[in-house]
Design an enzyme around this catalytic site. Structure first.
Site, PDB file in Angstrom:
ATOM      1  N   TRP A   1      57.759   3.835 -21.624  1.00  0.00           N
ATOM      2  CA  TRP A   1      57.399   5.252 -21.808  1.00  0.00           C
ATOM      3  C   TRP A   1      58.612   6.141 -21.988  1.00  0.00           C
ATOM      4  O   TRP A   1      58.615   7.046 -22.825  1.00  0.00           O
ATOM      5  CB  TRP A   1      56.498   5.731 -20.670  1.00  0.00           C
ATOM      6  CG  TRP A   1      55.139   5.118 -20.800  1.00  0.00           C
ATOM      7  CD1 TRP A   1      54.568   4.202 -19.964  1.00  0.00           C
ATOM      8  CD2 TRP A   1      54.189   5.340 -21.855  1.00  0.00           C
ATOM      9  NE1 TRP A   1      53.325   3.838 -20.430  1.00  0.00           N
ATOM     10  CE2 TRP A   1      53.064   4.525 -21.575  1.00  0.00           C
ATOM     11  CE3 TRP A   1      54.166   6.133 -22.994  1.00  0.00           C
ATOM     12  CZ2 TRP A   1      51.935   4.484 -22.409  1.00  0.00           C
ATOM     13  CZ3 TRP A   1      53.049   6.093 -23.823  1.00  0.00           C
ATOM     14  CH2 TRP A   1      51.960   5.277 -23.530  1.00  0.00           C
TER      15      TRP A   1
ATOM     16  N   ASP B   1      58.361  12.471 -16.293  1.00  0.00           N
ATOM     17  CA  ASP B   1      57.013  12.032 -16.650  1.00  0.00           C
ATOM     18  C   ASP B   1      56.461  11.317 -15.417  1.00  0.00           C
ATOM     19  O   ASP B   1      56.968  10.271 -15.012  1.00  0.00           O
ATOM     20  CB  ASP B   1      57.109  11.073 -17.846  1.00  0.00           C
ATOM     21  CG  ASP B   1      55.753  10.488 -18.247  1.00  0.00           C
ATOM     22  OD1 ASP B   1      54.753  10.729 -17.553  1.00  0.00           O
ATOM     23  OD2 ASP B   1      55.710   9.775 -19.280  1.00  0.00           O
TER      24      ASP B   1
ATOM     25  N   LYS C   1      45.574   8.401 -15.741  1.00  0.00           N
ATOM     26  CA  LYS C   1      46.070   7.271 -14.958  1.00  0.00           C
ATOM     27  C   LYS C   1      45.594   7.383 -13.518  1.00  0.00           C
ATOM     28  O   LYS C   1      45.255   6.392 -12.900  1.00  0.00           O
ATOM     29  CB  LYS C   1      47.603   7.217 -15.000  1.00  0.00           C
ATOM     30  CG  LYS C   1      48.183   7.214 -16.409  1.00  0.00           C
ATOM     31  CD  LYS C   1      47.796   5.969 -17.197  1.00  0.00           C
ATOM     32  CE  LYS C   1      47.943   6.139 -18.693  1.00  0.00           C
ATOM     33  NZ  LYS C   1      49.293   6.231 -19.194  1.00  0.00           N
TER      34      LYS C   1
HETATM   35  C1  LIG Z   1      49.912   6.590 -20.427  1.00  0.00           C
HETATM   36  C2  LIG Z   1      51.242   7.200 -20.320  1.00  0.00           C
HETATM   37  C3  LIG Z   1      51.695   8.134 -21.273  1.00  0.00           C
HETATM   38  C4  LIG Z   1      50.947   8.497 -22.546  1.00  0.00           C
HETATM   39  O1  LIG Z   1      49.737   9.057 -22.334  1.00  0.00           O
HETATM   40  P1  LIG Z   1      48.746   9.417 -23.552  1.00  0.00           P
HETATM   41  O2  LIG Z   1      47.820  10.389 -22.890  1.00  0.00           O
HETATM   42  O3  LIG Z   1      48.097   8.151 -23.975  1.00  0.00           O
HETATM   43  O4  LIG Z   1      49.534  10.035 -24.640  1.00  0.00           O
HETATM   44  C5  LIG Z   1      52.939   8.700 -21.072  1.00  0.00           C
HETATM   45  N1  LIG Z   1      53.688   8.370 -20.015  1.00  0.00           N
HETATM   46  C6  LIG Z   1      53.285   7.482 -19.092  1.00  0.00           C
HETATM   47  C7  LIG Z   1      54.167   7.159 -17.939  1.00  0.00           C
HETATM   48  C8  LIG Z   1      52.047   6.861 -19.211  1.00  0.00           C
HETATM   49  O5  LIG Z   1      51.658   5.978 -18.290  1.00  0.00           O
END
Ligand SMILES: *Cc1c(COP(=O)(O)O)cnc(C)c1O
Length: 363
Positions: free
Chosen positions: A103, A173, A197
């Protein structure tokens, strides 16, 4: 039909109480005669939901008033562009990136399209099986921020503590660890998280940003929708927000408060992760994919048998036993159990029993 134990990395398991409450209110939200899906985002009922959801989030994370909370769309992936567009200067700015897994690698690649984005630490050499040494980062003075992904969903890595970034603004993030444990928001300039998530249905991102970092005036050449300023000024109601998703997140936040907040949640998450990692460490068949125990994620537990055929057999037999989505990410293979907030301890116990049985039968 019975519920399964769903170990999906996202979209992922939600608390059963929340699903029941959402179902109960589906035909008639609190006497409105309609669901939240059907109501105007300008209605007093929805305004109330949005306000309460933000308040509960602020309470859970102890977010100071000097931070804005934004409810946005576009996938969390869009934040990979929005962060450099808003916190740096397109074409001229610089920001430092820590690349510790899939990511943050994607985020760095997107930033490179917009600004100078030097990678100041990378776990690529060890194939992201551990975090790189971040004890003495060389961060360019002119860097507008330092970016990291605090919990790498695919590789199963989590920063045990935040690296020292000096006086630089830290951007994280937190998608796959959002609200899984208490964090000190004041250490960050910006936190972004896709809610699918750990806290809600796909289609909503939450951005927590220190107010002084939000550009005070309109950004030249940046679409209105991609400017944080737009959503700060309109309190996430510049256009139609994902109303239903915000509502379900609100239910999850209430649920988190009812069980004792993030301290209690963290305690449960630690117990679940310990149980699973102990089982992996005690096994001769399964091996943890992360080589440094302190770097292991509490949320995404990655492991392998070392034999792709056996991994596939494990995934198939686990599914037949009601334990779903244990396949590792397509880019890395192996196995992964995502044990987010809403995964009950009993689900992890069932997985551990299944692993032990599988090991006995496949010696
Ligand atoms: C799933 C995820 C993303 C991307 O999310 P989307 O909503 O599919 O764009 C970004 N960063 C992390 C750490 C993730 O687990």
């Amino acid at each position: 039909m019975a519920r399964v134990y769903n170990f999906s990395a996202g979209p992922a398991v939600l608390p059963e109480d929340v699903l029941k409450e959402a179902a109960a209110e589906l035909m008639d939200y609190q006497g409105c005669g309609m669901s939240v899906m059907e109501m105007s985002h300008r209605s007093p009922e929805f305004q109330g939901i949005l306000q309460q959801t933000e308040e509960d989030l602020r309470e859970l994370l102890a977010i100071p008033d000097t931070y804005d909370v934004l409810f946005l769309q576009g996938g969390d992936t869009l934040q990979f562009a929005e962060v450099p567009l808003n916190l740096s200067t397109p074409r001229n700015g610089t920001a430092a990136y820590l690349v510790t897994g899939q990511w943050s690698k994607k985020a760095a690649a997107e930033a490179k399209r917009l600004i100078e984005a030097p990678v100041v630490a990378s776990g690529a050499k060890t194939n992201f099986s551990r975090l790189p040494d971040c004890s003495a980062l060389t961060i360019p003075d002119e860097a507008d921020y330092v970016y990291l992904c605090e919990n790498e969903t695919v590789h199963g890595l989590k920063f045990p503590e935040l690296p020292d970034v000096g006086n630089h603004v830290l951007v994280a993030d937190q998608s796959s660890m959002f609200l899984s444990e208490p964090v000190d928001v004041t250490r960050y300039g910006l936190i972004h998280a896709g809610v699918q998530k750990n806290v809600g249905p796909a289609g909503l991102q939450i951005v927590i940003v220190r107010h002084d970092l939000v550009p005070a005036s309109e950004l030249d050449g940046v679409p209105t929708m991609l400017q944080y300023r737009t959503h700060v000024e309109k309190r996430s109601l510049y256009n139609t927000p994902p109303c239903w998703n915000i509502y379900v997140c609100g239910l999850v936040f209430k649920h988190l408060k009812s069980i004792g907040g993030l301290v209690a949640m963290h305690e449960r998450n630690r117990e679940k992760a310990q149980l699973l990692y102990d089982a992996i460490d005690a096994s001769d068949l399964f091996h943890g994919a992360v080589s440094v125990p302190e770097h292991r994620s509490l949320m995404n537990v990655t492991f392998v048998t070392g034999n792709p055929e056996l991994d596939a057999k494990f995934v198939a037999e686990a599914k037949a036993a009601g334990l779903l989505n244990l396949k590792g990410h397509r880019s890395v293979g192996g196995l992964r159990a995502s044990i987010y907030n809403a995964m009950p301890l009993e689900g992890v116990r069932a997985l551990v029993r299944f692993m032990q049985d599988f090991e006995r039968d496949n010696r």
